[in-house]
Scaffold this motif. Structure first.
Motif, PDB file in Angstrom:
ATOM      1  N   ALA A  90     101.355  17.923 -28.029  1.00  0.00           N
ATOM      2  CA  ALA A  90     100.012  17.481 -28.396  1.00  0.00           C
ATOM      3  C   ALA A  90      99.924  15.956 -28.445  1.00  0.00           C
ATOM      4  O   ALA A  90      98.946  15.359 -27.962  1.00  0.00           O
ATOM      5  N   THR A  91     100.943  15.318 -29.007  1.00  0.00           N
ATOM      6  CA  THR A  91     100.934  13.854 -29.094  1.00  0.00           C
ATOM      7  C   THR A  91     100.972  13.212 -27.707  1.00  0.00           C
ATOM      8  O   THR A  91     100.247  12.237 -27.440  1.00  0.00           O
ATOM      9  N   VAL A  92     101.800  13.753 -26.831  1.00  0.00           N
ATOM     10  CA  VAL A  92     101.892  13.220 -25.468  1.00  0.00           C
ATOM     11  C   VAL A  92     100.562  13.382 -24.735  1.00  0.00           C
ATOM     12  O   VAL A  92     100.097  12.467 -24.036  1.00  0.00           O
ATOM     13  N   LEU A  93      99.919  14.522 -24.908  1.00  0.00           N
ATOM     14  CA  LEU A  93      98.630  14.746 -24.251  1.00  0.00           C
ATOM     15  C   LEU A  93      97.553  13.810 -24.787  1.00  0.00           C
ATOM     16  O   LEU A  93      96.692  13.342 -24.024  1.00  0.00           O
ATOM     17  N   VAL A  94      97.597  13.536 -26.067  1.00  0.00           N
ATOM     18  CA  VAL A  94      96.626  12.585 -26.644  1.00  0.00           C
ATOM     19  C   VAL A  94      96.838  11.195 -26.058  1.00  0.00           C
ATOM     20  O   VAL A  94      95.878  10.514 -25.663  1.00  0.00           O
ATOM     21  N   LEU A  95      98.095  10.769 -25.978  1.00  0.00           N
ATOM     22  CA  LEU A  95      98.390   9.454 -25.409  1.00  0.00           C
ATOM     23  C   LEU A  95      97.976   9.365 -23.940  1.00  0.00           C
ATOM     24  O   LEU A  95      97.496   8.322 -23.481  1.00  0.00           O
TER      25      LEU A  95
ATOM     26  N   ALA B 201      86.433  19.226 -27.128  1.00  0.00           N
ATOM     27  CA  ALA B 201      87.669  18.930 -27.849  1.00  0.00           C
ATOM     28  C   ALA B 201      88.664  20.083 -27.820  1.00  0.00           C
ATOM     29  O   ALA B 201      89.736  19.988 -28.423  1.00  0.00           O
ATOM     30  N   VAL B 202      88.338  21.164 -27.134  1.00  0.00           N
ATOM     31  CA  VAL B 202      89.208  22.346 -27.110  1.00  0.00           C
ATOM     32  C   VAL B 202      90.352  22.192 -26.115  1.00  0.00           C
ATOM     33  O   VAL B 202      91.442  22.739 -26.309  1.00  0.00           O
ATOM     34  N   TRP B 203      90.134  21.431 -25.052  1.00  0.00           N
ATOM     35  CA  TRP B 203      91.062  21.468 -23.916  1.00  0.00           C
ATOM     36  C   TRP B 203      92.441  20.932 -24.254  1.00  0.00           C
ATOM     37  O   TRP B 203      93.459  21.505 -23.830  1.00  0.00           O
ATOM     38  N   LEU B 204      92.532  19.835 -24.980  1.00  0.00           N
ATOM     39  CA  LEU B 204      93.856  19.291 -25.307  1.00  0.00           C
ATOM     40  C   LEU B 204      94.630  20.203 -26.270  1.00  0.00           C
ATOM     41  O   LEU B 204      95.828  20.453 -26.042  1.00  0.00           O
ATOM     42  N   PRO B 205      94.020  20.705 -27.352  1.00  0.00           N
ATOM     43  CA  PRO B 205      94.764  21.673 -28.181  1.00  0.00           C
ATOM     44  C   PRO B 205      95.176  22.921 -27.396  1.00  0.00           C
ATOM     45  O   PRO B 205      96.298  23.414 -27.554  1.00  0.00           O
ATOM     46  N   ALA B 206      94.275  23.420 -26.538  1.00  0.00           N
ATOM     47  CA  ALA B 206      94.609  24.606 -25.744  1.00  0.00           C
ATOM     48  C   ALA B 206      95.746  24.310 -24.783  1.00  0.00           C
ATOM     49  O   ALA B 206      96.645  25.150 -24.591  1.00  0.00           O
ATOM     50  N   ALA B 207      95.739  23.134 -24.172  1.00  0.00           N
ATOM     51  CA  ALA B 207      96.823  22.766 -23.260  1.00  0.00           C
ATOM     52  C   ALA B 207      98.145  22.643 -24.007  1.00  0.00           C
ATOM     53  O   ALA B 207      99.203  23.057 -23.499  1.00  0.00           O
ATOM     54  N   SER B 208      98.122  22.081 -25.201  1.00  0.00           N
ATOM     55  CA  SER B 208      99.342  21.952 -26.003  1.00  0.00           C
ATOM     56  C   SER B 208      99.943  23.311 -26.322  1.00  0.00           C
ATOM     57  O   SER B 208     101.161  23.516 -26.216  1.00  0.00           O
ATOM     58  N   LEU B 209      99.085  24.244 -26.699  1.00  0.00           N
ATOM     59  CA  LEU B 209      99.560  25.587 -27.023  1.00  0.00           C
ATOM     60  C   LEU B 209      99.965  26.358 -25.772  1.00  0.00           C
ATOM     61  O   LEU B 209     100.919  27.140 -25.792  1.00  0.00           O
ATOM     62  N   ALA B 210      99.247  26.135 -24.674  1.00  0.00           N
ATOM     63  CA  ALA B 210      99.535  26.861 -23.437  1.00  0.00           C
ATOM     64  C   ALA B 210     100.909  26.498 -22.891  1.00  0.00           C
ATOM     65  O   ALA B 210     101.608  27.364 -22.343  1.00  0.00           O
TER      66      ALA B 210
ATOM     67  N   GLY C 129      96.441  33.875 -35.233  1.00  0.00           N
ATOM     68  CA  GLY C 129      96.821  33.701 -36.623  1.00  0.00           C
ATOM     69  C   GLY C 129      96.672  32.269 -37.093  1.00  0.00           C
ATOM     70  O   GLY C 129      96.658  32.013 -38.290  1.00  0.00           O
ATOM     71  N   GLY C 130      96.554  31.368 -36.154  1.00  0.00           N
ATOM     72  CA  GLY C 130      96.335  29.970 -36.518  1.00  0.00           C
ATOM     73  C   GLY C 130      97.578  29.125 -36.344  1.00  0.00           C
ATOM     74  O   GLY C 130      98.583  29.356 -37.000  1.00  0.00           O
ATOM     75  N   VAL C 131      97.524  28.181 -35.432  1.00  0.00           N
ATOM     76  CA  VAL C 131      98.635  27.254 -35.248  1.00  0.00           C
ATOM     77  C   VAL C 131      98.272  25.990 -36.022  1.00  0.00           C
ATOM     78  O   VAL C 131      97.542  25.120 -35.544  1.00  0.00           O
ATOM     79  N   ALA C 132      98.786  25.936 -37.230  1.00  0.00           N
ATOM     80  CA  ALA C 132      98.354  24.902 -38.163  1.00  0.00           C
ATOM     81  C   ALA C 132      98.716  23.500 -37.695  1.00  0.00           C
ATOM     82  O   ALA C 132      97.954  22.555 -37.902  1.00  0.00           O
ATOM     83  N   VAL C 133      99.884  23.352 -37.076  1.00  0.00           N
ATOM     84  CA  VAL C 133     100.339  22.013 -36.698  1.00  0.00           C
ATOM     85  C   VAL C 133      99.408  21.391 -35.667  1.00  0.00           C
ATOM     86  O   VAL C 133      98.946  20.251 -35.817  1.00  0.00           O
ATOM     87  N   VAL C 134      99.103  22.138 -34.602  1.00  0.00           N
ATOM     88  CA  VAL C 134      98.262  21.607 -33.534  1.00  0.00           C
ATOM     89  C   VAL C 134      96.848  21.371 -34.036  1.00  0.00           C
ATOM     90  O   VAL C 134      96.230  20.339 -33.723  1.00  0.00           O
ATOM     91  N   GLU C 135      96.314  22.277 -34.813  1.00  0.00           N
ATOM     92  CA  GLU C 135      94.966  22.086 -35.339  1.00  0.00           C
ATOM     93  C   GLU C 135      94.900  20.869 -36.270  1.00  0.00           C
ATOM     94  O   GLU C 135      93.891  20.164 -36.319  1.00  0.00           O
ATOM     95  N   ASN C 136      95.979  20.620 -36.979  1.00  0.00           N
ATOM     96  CA  ASN C 136      96.001  19.458 -37.862  1.00  0.00           C
ATOM     97  C   ASN C 136      96.096  18.159 -37.062  1.00  0.00           C
ATOM     98  O   ASN C 136      95.499  17.144 -37.440  1.00  0.00           O
ATOM     99  N   VAL C 137      96.840  18.169 -35.949  1.00  0.00           N
ATOM    100  CA  VAL C 137      96.963  16.972 -35.108  1.00  0.00           C
ATOM    101  C   VAL C 137      95.600  16.555 -34.576  1.00  0.00           C
ATOM    102  O   VAL C 137      95.247  15.364 -34.562  1.00  0.00           O
TER     103      VAL C 137
END
Length: 319
Positions: A148-153, A180-189, A252-260
């Motif tokens: 997620a951090t790399v994708l944000v950068l 704003a969904v695409w980067l979190p979805a890409a991180s999880l994908a 169930g919720g990926v708390a880390v990515v949603e928090n980022v």
């Protein structure tokens, strides 16, 4: 078929009952007095007593458990200790936001990983296999918050194509959250697809070495027909449960990515509820996660039976 479904439903209900007991006991085992920690050290004794009465903390644990289960079955999880709102409505609102990410993630991760897994298995020990296997191994090794951090950068700082954080609250519409969904979805994908690729590759290799695939080749079927008619359905069977577990992990919720990304999903709600000792919300999220897990596994079993008729016969006779 009916016997199999009946037994799976009974097993699912038993799993949910056991999960509810474990969730309730885990929350009750938290150290300290809940009422005092929620209200703070400066709370008056009367306020603490009122909150303890509201939470039924003076009643035996088994009575509180029975009341909680009765309410949960009816969709009533009580009221939030922080916002005062109904827990069911608050959780449903955040869960809907998480479903938006989960839907995008599943669409791309499952489809892409199955294709890559089939390609890697079909070209075993050749350059496509080496490339796909190396990338998937990296995806399994790197935590999702690093991705997620790399994708944000890359796509929010270097190339400002997507927003780095979500500025809307949980009441935001799907149209407001979609950019704003695409980067979190890409991180999880990336993380989710890595496991499915590895399983699909192994399954394709096993299927391609089987006797019925060899017979299909001897009959003159093309490589494409062998893969689509025989290898792909056979490879899906062991991969379904991996997909089900990953979908349950997402919903169930990926708390880390949603928090980022400051995304108002179920994972972020769980984190804030743990910090604020909002016990009714914590219990509701944990129980809903267990329900999602059970439903995903049941769907995987039904999918496996649909793909393999032998499982329907064996399931009806022995399970």
């Amino acid at each position: 078929m009916f016997t199999f479904l009946a037994r799976r439903v009974v097993t699912a209900l038993g799993t949910l009952l056991l999960s509810s007991v474990l969730v309730f006991l885990a929350v009750q085992a938290l150290p300290g007095d809940v009422a005092t920690q929620v209200l703070g050290k400066d709370a008056t004794p009367s306020a603490v007593a009122a909150l303890r009465d509201k939470l039924h903390l003076d009643q035996p644990a088994w009575e509180r458990y029975v009341q909680w289960v009765k309410g949960a079955v009816q969709g009533d999880f009580g009221s939030s200790l922080v916002s005062g709102k109904a827990v069911g409505g608050e959780v449903a609102q955040h869960l809907g936001n998480s479903l938006l990410i989960a839907g995008v993630t599943v669409l791309f991760a499952v489809t892409g990983s199955l294709v890559l897994g089939v390609v890697a298995g079909y070209y075993r020990d050749r350059w496509p296999d080496h490339l796909i296997s190396t990338v998937s191994l990296v995806g399994m090794s790197v935590p999702e918050f690093v991705v997620a951090t790399v994708l944000v950068l890359a796509f929010s700082v270097a190339l400002p194509l997507f927003p780095a954080v979500v500025l809307y609250g949980p009441a935001a519409t799907a149209g407001q959250l979609l950019p704003a969904v695409w980067l979190p979805a890409a991180s999880l994908a990336v993380v989710m697809a890595a496991y499915i690729v590895r399983m699909a590759r192994t399954s394709v290799i096993d299927v391609m070495a089987s006797e019925y695939v060899t017979t299909a080749r001897l009959k003159g079927l093309s490589s494409w027909e062998v893969v689509t008619r025989h290898a792909l359905p056979g490879a899906l069977l062991p991969t379904l449960h991996v997909i089900a577990l990953n979908v349950a992990w997402l919903i169930g919720g990926v708390a880390v990515v949603e928090n980022v990304f400051n995304y108002p999903g179920i994972g972020k709600l769980m984190l804030s509820s743990v910090q604020n000792r909002d016990l009714p919300v914590i219990q509701a999220i944990a129980l809903i996660s267990a329900v999602v897990y059970v439903l995903c596994n049941l769907a995987a079993d039904l999918g496996a039976m649909a793909l393999n008729p032998k499982l329907r016969i064996r399931g009806g006779r022995t399970r």
